[in-house]
Scaffold this motif. Structure first.
Motif, mmCIF file in Angstrom:
data_model
loop_
_atom_site.group_PDB
_atom_site.id
_atom_site.type_symbol
_atom_site.label_atom_id
_atom_site.label_comp_id
_atom_site.label_asym_id
_atom_site.label_seq_id
_atom_site.Cartn_x
_atom_site.Cartn_y
_atom_site.Cartn_z
ATOM 1 N N LEU A 1 85.279 14.461 40.181
ATOM 2 C CA LEU A 1 84.210 13.850 39.467
ATOM 3 C C LEU A 1 84.591 12.420 38.786
ATOM 4 C CD1 LEU A 1 82.674 16.982 37.447
ATOM 5 C CD2 LEU A 1 81.864 15.942 39.832
ATOM 6 N N ASP A 2 85.780 12.571 38.422
ATOM 7 C CA ASP A 2 86.110 11.121 38.069
ATOM 8 C C ASP A 2 85.968 10.048 39.140
ATOM 9 O OD1 ASP A 2 86.655 11.907 35.598
ATOM 10 O OD2 ASP A 2 88.658 12.162 35.884
ATOM 11 N N CYS A 3 86.766 10.471 40.301
ATOM 12 C CA CYS A 3 86.432 9.705 41.767
ATOM 13 C C CYS A 3 84.906 9.278 41.875
ATOM 14 C CB CYS A 3 87.185 10.497 42.845
ATOM 15 S SG CYS A 3 88.981 10.611 42.704
ATOM 16 N N SER A 4 84.194 10.269 41.978
ATOM 17 C CA SER A 4 82.824 10.080 42.185
ATOM 18 C C SER A 4 82.111 9.076 41.196
ATOM 19 C CB SER A 4 82.201 11.242 41.943
ATOM 20 O OG SER A 4 80.738 11.194 42.064
ATOM 21 N N ILE B 1 62.434 20.519 44.429
ATOM 22 C CA ILE B 1 63.608 20.672 45.089
ATOM 23 C C ILE B 1 64.314 21.236 44.002
ATOM 24 C CG2 ILE B 1 65.430 19.311 46.176
ATOM 25 C CD1 ILE B 1 63.835 17.666 47.428
ATOM 26 N N HIS B 2 65.320 22.251 44.393
ATOM 27 C CA HIS B 2 65.984 22.806 43.309
ATOM 28 C C HIS B 2 67.426 23.130 43.544
ATOM 29 C CE1 HIS B 2 65.703 26.653 45.003
ATOM 30 N NE2 HIS B 2 64.230 26.729 45.390
ATOM 31 N N THR B 3 67.828 23.341 44.734
ATOM 32 C CA THR B 3 69.291 23.361 45.048
ATOM 33 C C THR B 3 69.670 22.735 46.323
ATOM 34 O OG1 THR B 3 68.783 25.586 44.574
ATOM 35 C CG2 THR B 3 70.899 25.077 45.523
ATOM 36 N N PHE B 4 70.871 21.912 46.340
ATOM 37 C CA PHE B 4 71.476 21.324 47.264
ATOM 38 C C PHE B 4 72.545 21.874 47.860
ATOM 39 C CE2 PHE B 4 69.028 18.578 44.173
ATOM 40 C CZ PHE B 4 68.302 17.599 44.795
ATOM 41 N N HIS B 5 72.504 21.451 49.235
ATOM 42 C CA HIS B 5 73.833 21.983 49.786
ATOM 43 C C HIS B 5 74.638 20.798 50.541
ATOM 44 C CE1 HIS B 5 72.721 26.135 49.178
ATOM 45 N NE2 HIS B 5 71.612 25.842 49.428
ATOM 46 N N GLY B 6 75.796 20.714 50.286
ATOM 47 C CA GLY B 6 76.600 19.784 51.156
ATOM 48 C C GLY B 6 77.723 19.179 50.274
ATOM 49 N N ASN B 7 78.272 18.079 50.528
ATOM 50 C CA ASN B 7 79.268 17.474 49.557
ATOM 51 C C ASN B 7 78.646 16.171 49.071
ATOM 52 O OD1 ASN B 7 81.021 19.517 50.868
ATOM 53 N ND2 ASN B 7 82.187 18.136 51.956
ATOM 54 N N PHE B 8 78.841 16.445 47.519
ATOM 55 C CA PHE B 8 78.043 15.219 46.680
ATOM 56 C C PHE B 8 78.251 15.669 45.191
ATOM 57 C CE2 PHE B 8 74.952 18.132 48.251
ATOM 58 C CZ PHE B 8 74.548 18.840 47.286
ATOM 59 N N PHE B 9 77.937 14.865 44.438
ATOM 60 C CA PHE B 9 77.558 15.325 43.245
ATOM 61 C C PHE B 9 76.253 15.151 42.554
ATOM 62 C CE2 PHE B 9 77.979 13.845 38.685
ATOM 63 C CZ PHE B 9 78.188 15.085 38.199
ATOM 64 N N VAL B 10 75.740 15.919 42.086
ATOM 65 C CA VAL B 10 74.308 15.843 41.808
ATOM 66 C C VAL B 10 74.082 14.994 40.311
ATOM 67 C CG1 VAL B 10 71.939 16.920 41.205
ATOM 68 C CG2 VAL B 10 73.660 17.716 42.733
ATOM 69 N N ARG B 11 73.769 13.815 40.422
ATOM 70 C CA ARG B 11 73.845 13.128 39.320
ATOM 71 C C ARG B 11 72.664 13.097 38.211
ATOM 72 N NH1 ARG B 11 74.301 6.888 39.981
ATOM 73 N NH2 ARG B 11 75.953 7.264 41.417
ATOM 74 N N SER B 12 71.494 13.316 38.921
ATOM 75 C CA SER B 12 70.250 13.728 37.929
ATOM 76 C C SER B 12 69.642 14.745 38.871
ATOM 77 C CB SER B 12 69.588 12.503 37.694
ATOM 78 O OG SER B 12 68.808 11.958 38.838
ATOM 79 N N THR B 13 68.414 15.241 38.259
ATOM 80 C CA THR B 13 67.980 16.056 39.086
ATOM 81 C C THR B 13 67.749 16.066 40.441
ATOM 82 O OG1 THR B 13 65.595 15.277 38.390
ATOM 83 C CG2 THR B 13 66.421 17.299 37.541
ATOM 84 N N ASP B 14 67.796 14.994 40.832
ATOM 85 C CA ASP B 14 67.530 14.943 42.259
ATOM 86 C C ASP B 14 68.095 13.499 43.060
ATOM 87 O OD1 ASP B 14 65.996 12.649 41.051
ATOM 88 O OD2 ASP B 14 64.417 12.605 42.438
#
Lengths: 215, 1109
Positions: B694-697, B775-788
């Motif tokens: 998360l720091d990296c992100s 949209i309520h759930t995301f799959h994959g590699n990322f960080f969800v910064r705000s709802t979308d």
């Protein structure tokens, strides 16, 4: 040392190149300064003084404008002004050589971002205190540095707002004076009527007096 | 159903974040209001920069309104098929009849926020994964009454209704049209004028108007009997006679509407016909009745007979049929001459043609227990959404943007009834051969929801456009009036932005928080004893040396190297040094950078030093005896080094980190691999890696992890570093430079691709959808910064994403909904760009249409992602149950709600016929299998891949392809750039398909197996493998010899072609009966029974049993 160098086209404030060096220790938030720098580039126009130093807290913006391009350097206030302008001149001559002709045609922001490499190298030679001694020669070239205008960044950014505030105040004033004038007129007429009425009452009383006592 | 209880908590079909319209501000950070955009002199430029002077100040306006038929102008109407709710009286779907459970859904963010939370808290995996637990309340009759999307259906026999008027039905219909009209009347003026739009649509088709009158004749006879049709001969190709009888049998008066599409037997016609056809047929008809006739459902049995042969011989895929849409009209005029002969007299092909349009192929009922051979001979293409042709033509490529349901249900309750997951699968940064790029000082976006202008917006007039996501009316900026492509003025609808569903913008400076960062690559290499043993350093250094000039970047590109064992080694590569300087930091507790300036250096200026280092690195540590690994500290050091600029960190690790921060313990008990009731330790052991990620992100640093190890490395913990920083994970189990040449080749090829592939820095992606969907759930590699907003420090062309959606508000008045994914990134050349994909899908209000639009691959892919989440948050067995239930539920729902005749057998619509197979494949996939010995890291890696790989590649990992390749011929071969590529047919994954006399190729995505039968044709052995006999096939054969024979060339061309289609390199393993890989080959034989898992047939029986409960 934290610093920010930015090159922008004066006509529309389009950033052409930039270089940022953040310093871990200072932990300063460059974001704020970056947006200030962007705003500044947009505010500048052909009429702006072509060399200026703007104070922003404990940081200074130095800029020069040449051939329609603005070179902006943000550094700590303690950094010698001479050095800053010598550095900007240096960047300017190199940038103009490399990209000067293409400046008016580009549309994409940071089109010449690759100039970053040169900026960093040059900055290093100016900022590094050991290297600074080697640059003694510049001292002579830049005696006029003292005459460079100094202003506050807030003032520059808010100059527009101040003027408009003045404008509103002035228009306020004029509307108030108009009101005063009409009020005064009204008062004048009232007092005139009062005088006439007083005279009339006096004469009526006189006539009645004469009528009843003399006759 | 024992599983059912699991379902109930899931109800929470997340109420999710506010519709897109509510998002307060611009998507990409502090974008100043549009108004503040400064007019830049070169006003707009689409690639060829147009001279500003060419702006035509003249009166541009005239042409625009003049052509009402312009489909572009009048987009949304969809041929005036507004939601046909009028006859809905009996329809169960409309109305917010949400089950109570849904009333208390967890907050929208829950599921997505699970990423933030400590993963160890067992969090009841959020919602949507499950559908309603309770069996759907509606019985078959209810479904009957659901109007199948209004007139959509059988346009072919429009006249029927006028000639054969069953009073009740016609009454219904006549009443419907007015409603319909008034409905459209209430629409805002502008695009929604039904006639206009319909007109527009008819244009493309070349339909001779006379065809309609004809239809009645041919159909009349058939229509007459209302009663149950004689259960004639089996209509379609299936063996069970009773079932497929036209469902119309039940048809009592109301049926017309119901049966229209439901009459699943019609052989082919895919749904996609309906719109266009309907319009074509309906329009010329003077009145509405003409359209509604279409609903007469029933197909006489005779028809079906005639059509059968056609079907069986050429099972066209819906997509193909869609492509031929216009042509289907052609035969109709021919029907005139017969003048009213019974359908039976029509030639089979004619009948088939006309039938095509009456029942979609996707809904053809298939009895899975009877039909064994369901696998199509070629890979399945994505279904085509049922959209008007002009919309579909410009719709987003399904490889980039795909939905599980190509027809979006109108309400959440309808979606719940269908029991299929609703979601999108994206491959946003895919390498595209053609990508329009627009440079413009203002990017036109909706003022309220910040949607980018796209092909599916509607222009009210020349100066205003209506957002297709939030329906706000926006102004068309002056600059947009000029079309740089055609160099004309006044045609905003012809701009490239409005002509392409996938487009890239060069972003103006408002989209930059800071100057674009340079491309920065940092390599963090494990040099402990274990790592040196594997010999990977040689391969790495050599690959990087070979490709160093192909590293994407410009003159600013920077590189750096860190190596580590129990200490951290930095390399000073500053210009001017005669050779690289190694700096060792042994204080791993409080890591610091010895010389911050010279560790990351400009690649162009210091290339020689970098090359020196790469040449000497492998020998530098040859003698090391250090066995410990301080990975955590090395990562911290690397983070410090990269944080001022951001960039990509590539970490190579060969063992369990066991020193300093982030040290891990072995959690796997090898003896428990097969026997354990449930798989433990799928979640990370420490949150160190997640926090660091998360720091990296936050600093725009992505971490890619290469794990080369023969031991347990706790990928579940280590993987977090890549997962939350949008990196990728590569895993090479038992990597060794001598013992495992296949892995070495694979590593080499992967590295090459990894080093040279395109890369985007400091990226964010936002996915918007039409108001009402969320949209309520995301799959994959990322960080969800705000709802979308997904934060992607790096984005690469091989990353896939999936999202789950729910329907928040009923989509009553909409014919179509749109989805837009916008990816803002900095290219390796320092350009800030925005790539925008827009997908448009129709809205339907009947269950049968939803089923007809189901995309079985996308559904399986999304279910796999959901199941991975479920295994981590709950347990593996839970996930397995949930997947089985997904199949049971959707088939149950189909049986109860769509099928009108209850017949024995396991029935599925044709579009879902592979669903049980894919579910079974998932259950037997490495990620979810039980009973067989699977190493924990292998399993976790398989899970990562399911979530991260784009659908096309994930499907191969789920359901490998099997081909027979000893008899390749050039028949039906593809010709690509002068190479002939044979196309063998796909075989079912069953041992019964194998034969000792042949050779088979199994393509399992990351690996290919070439299985040689014991009595394999000696010709093949000698011509392709270059060996005289079966016995002399070497044990470790990893590539085919380049022999100059036709067979060898064909085989290599085919394998090479398969490899070219994917970004990673599948290694080839030639196996014989006694080969060590035989077990893994056999494990992919999904349809067969194993000790611990059901065979396909048994699985179907299990499903059937559950369904009929």
């Amino acid at each position: 040392m934290t610093s920010l160098t930015m090159i922008a086209r004066v006509a529309d404030g389009l950033p052409l190149a930039a270089s940022i060096q953040e310093d871990e220790q200072s932990g300063r938030d460059l974001q704020h300064y970056q947006s200030q720098a962007k705003q500044l580039c947009r505010k500048l126009n052909a009429q702006s003084p072509d060399r200026c130093t703007l104070e922003a807290g404990d940081m200074n913006f130095h800029y020069i404008i040449a051939q329609g391009v603005c070179y902006l350097f943000l550094c700590e206030a303690s950094f010698p002004k001479k050095m800053a302008f010598a550095y900007l001149e240096d960047i300017h001559s190199e940038f103009y050589d490399q990209y000067g002709r293409r400046v008016p045609t580009v549309t994409r922001p940071y089109s010449f971002i690759e100039f970053d490499t040169y900026i960093q190298k040059t900055k290093k030679s100016y900022v590094d205190s050991r290297a600074r001694r080697n640059l003694g020669s510049i001292n002579t070239e830049l005696q006029d540095v003292q005459r460079i205008m100094v202003a506050n960044i807030e003032e520059v950014l808010q100059r527009g707002e101040a003027l408009s505030a003045l404008d509103t105040k002035a228009s306020n004033l004029s509307s108030l004076s108009k009101k005063y004038r009409s009020d005064a007129k009204y008062l004048n007429t009232r007092s005139a009527y009062a005088k006439v009425a007083a005279v009339a009452v006096f004469f009526i009383t006189l006539i009645i007096y004469l009528r009843f006592w003399w006759l | 159903m024992t599983h059912q209880p699991n379902y109930s908590p899931m109800q929470a079909k997340a109420p999710a974040p506010p519709g897109p319209g509510l998002y307060p501000s611009g998507p990409y950070q502090p974008v100043p209001p549009v108004s503040s955009y400064q007019p830049v002199p070169p006003v707009s430029s689409y690639q060829p920069v147009p001279p500003v002077s060419s702006y035509q100040p003249g009166p541009p306006l005239t042409s625009y309104p003049a052509s009402p038929g312009q489909p572009l102008l009048t987009r949304p109407p969809m041929g005036g098929l507004p939601s046909h709710t009028p006859p809905q009286s009996a329809s169960p779907s409309p109305g917010p009849r949400l089950p109570p459970a849904q009333a208390t859904p967890p907050p929208p963010s829950v599921s997505s926020s699970s990423y933030y939370q400590n993963p160890q808290q067992p969090q009841p995996m959020a919602p949507s994964w499950q559908y309603n637990t309770a069996p759907p309340p509606m019985g078959p009759p209810a479904s009957m009454s659901t109007p199948p999307r209004g007139p959509v259906a059988n346009h072919v026999n429009p006249a029927v209704s006028s000639t054969a008027p069953p009073p009740p039905s016609s009454a219904v219909y006549t009443s419907a049209p007015p409603a319909h009209v008034s409905h459209s009347a209430t629409q805002p003026p502008g695009p929604r004028m039904p006639p206009t739009s319909a007109h527009g649509y008819t244009q493309p088709g070349t339909v001779p108007p006379p065809m309609n009158p004809m239809a009645p004749h041919t159909y009349q006879p058939s229509r007459a009997p209302y009663g149950p049709p004689p259960t004639g001969p089996p209509p379609t190709m299936k063996a069970t006679p009773p079932p497929t009888g036209p469902p119309m049998g039940n048809a009592t008066p109301p049926p017309p509407k119901a049966v229209g599409t439901v009459a699943g037997n019609g052989p082919q016609a895919p749904n996609s016909y309906n719109h266009v056809d309907n319009k074509m047929a309906g329009l010329p008809q003077p009145g509405p009745p003409g359209r509604h006739l279409g609903h007469y459902p029933s197909l006489p049995p005779g028809y079906q007979n005639t059509s059968t042969p056609h079907n069986t011989t050429s099972p066209m895929h819906p997509a193909m049929q869609a492509a031929t849409q216009p042509y289907t009209q052609a035969p109709q005029p021919y029907q005139q001459p017969p003048g009213g002969p019974g359908p039976a007299q029509l030639s089979p092909s004619l009948a088939a043609m006309s039938l095509q349009s009456s029942t979609p192929e996707a809904l053809r009922v298939v009895n899975l227990l009877q039909e064994r051979n369901l696998l199509p001979p070629r890979p399945i293409p994505a279904p085509t959404p049922c959209l008007p042709q002009d919309l579909q033509k410009i719709n987003c490529n399904p490889e980039v943007f795909r939905s599980t349901l190509t027809s979006i249900p109108q309400t959440q309750s309808l979606l719940n009834k269908a029991k299929m997951p609703l979601g999108l699968l994206l491959h946003p940064f895919k390498d595209l051969s053609q990508l329009p790029v627009v440079t413009s000082s203002t990017i036109v976006r909706c003022r309220s929801c910040r949607t980018y202008i796209n092909p599916f917006v509607s222009f009210l007039d020349q100066r205003r456009w209506k957002c297709n996501l939030c329906y706000r009316v926006n102004d068309v900026p002056e600059e947009f009036m000029y079309n740089p492509v055609s160099r004309s003025y006044g045609e905003p609808h012809k701009r490239p932005e409005v002509q392409n569903a996938t487009i890239e913008f060069i972003a103006p400076s408002e989209y930059m928080l800071r100057p674009p960062q340079p491309a920065v690559y940092l390599f963090v290499l494990d040099v402990s004893h274990n790592a040196v043993e594997t010999g990977y350093l040689n391969v790495f250094c050599q690959s990087l040396l070979d490709n160093i000039n192909a590293l994407p970047g410009d003159s600013r590109t920077k590189v750096g190297f860190i190596t580590f064992d129990s200490t951290i080694h930095f390399y000073n590569l500053q210009e001017g040094l005669s050779q690289p300087q190694m700096l060792i930091v042994s204080d791993i507790e409080d890591i610091f950078l010895p010389t911050p300036d010279s560790l990351l250096v400009n690649l162009n200026e210091c290339k020689e030093l970098v090359q020196d280092l790469l040449k000497s690195l492998p020998t530098l540590f040859e003698k090391t005896m250090e066995t410990q690994s301080a990975l955590g500290s090395a990562l911290q050091a690397a983070f410090k080094l990269l944080s001022p600029t951001g960039g990509r960190m590539s970490v190579f690790q060969t063992q369990l980190p066991n020193l300093g921060v982030g040290a891990l313990q072995s959690r796997e008990d090898p003896n428990q691999r097969a026997s354990a009731k449930d798989i433990q330790h799928l979640s990370p052991a420490t949150d160190f890696y997640k926090k660091l990620a998360l720091d990296c992100s936050g600093q725009q640093v992505a971490v890619d992890l290469f794990l080369l190890s023969s031991q347990y490395c706790d990928l579940a913990s280590l993987g977090c570093i890549s997962r939350y920083s949008a990196g990728s994970v590569y895993y090479y189990p038992s990597y060794h430079h001598q013992h495992n040449p296949a892995q070495v080749e694979c590593f080499q090829k992967d590295l090459k691709r990894y080093i040279t592939r395109k890369i985007g820095f400091e990226a964010v992606m936002r996915i918007r959808c039409t108001k009402g969907l969320s949209i309520h759930t995301f799959h994959g590699n990322f960080f969800v910064r705000s709802t979308d907003l997904l934060s992607l420090p790096n984005v690469n062309p091989d990353a896939g994403f999936a999202v789950q959606m729910s329907i928040e508000e009923n989509l009553d008045d909409m014919q179509v909904v749109s989805f837009q994914a916008a990816l803002l990134y900095t290219s390796s050349k320092g350009e800030r760009r925005i790539r925008v994909h827009t997908l448009c899908l129709p809205v339907v209000n009947s269950l049968s249409d939803i089923f007809a639009g189901a995309d079985v691959q996308a559904i399986s892919g999304l279910l796999a992602c959901m199941a991975v989440d479920r295994s981590v948050t709950a347990s593996l067995s839970d996930a397995r149950d949930a997947m089985t239930n997904a199949a049971i539920d959707s088939l149950t729902s189909y049986r109860q709600s769509v099928l009108t005749i209850q017949q024995p057998g396991l029935l599925a619509p044709a579009c879902l016929r592979l669903f049980p197979l894919f579910i079974l494949a998932l259950l037997k996939q490495k990620s979810f299998r039980t009973g067989t010995s699977t190493r924990l890291d292998d399993r976790v890696f398989a899970m990562c891949q399911l979530k991260y790989q784009p659908l096309a590649y994930a499907m191969l990992m789920i359901h490998p392809s099997l081909y027979r390749i000893d008899d390749l011929t050039d028949e039906g071969a593809l010709n690509i750039s002068e190479r002939t590529i044979p196309q063998p047919i796909l075989l079912q994954l069953s041992v019964e398909k194998l034969s000792r006399e042949a050779a088979f190729l199994m393509d399992a995505g990351t690996v290919m197996y070439l299985w040689i039968g014991r009595n394999c044709n000696p010709n093949f052995l000698s011509q392709v493998l270059g060996v005289p006999s079966y016995a002399s096939v070497p044990d470790n054969l990893f590539m085919l010899p380049e022999l100059d024979t036709a067979e060898s060339q064909r085989t290599r061309a085919f394998i090479g072609w398969l490899r070219d289609q994917r970004p990673f390199f599948p290694s080839l393993r030639v196996i014989r009966d006694e080969s060590q890989w035989k077990a893994s080959f056999m494990q992919n034989m999904i349809e067969d029974r194993t000790e611990s898992a059901l065979s396909y047939y048994e699985f179907l029986l299990h499903l059937q049993q559950q369904i009929s409960k």
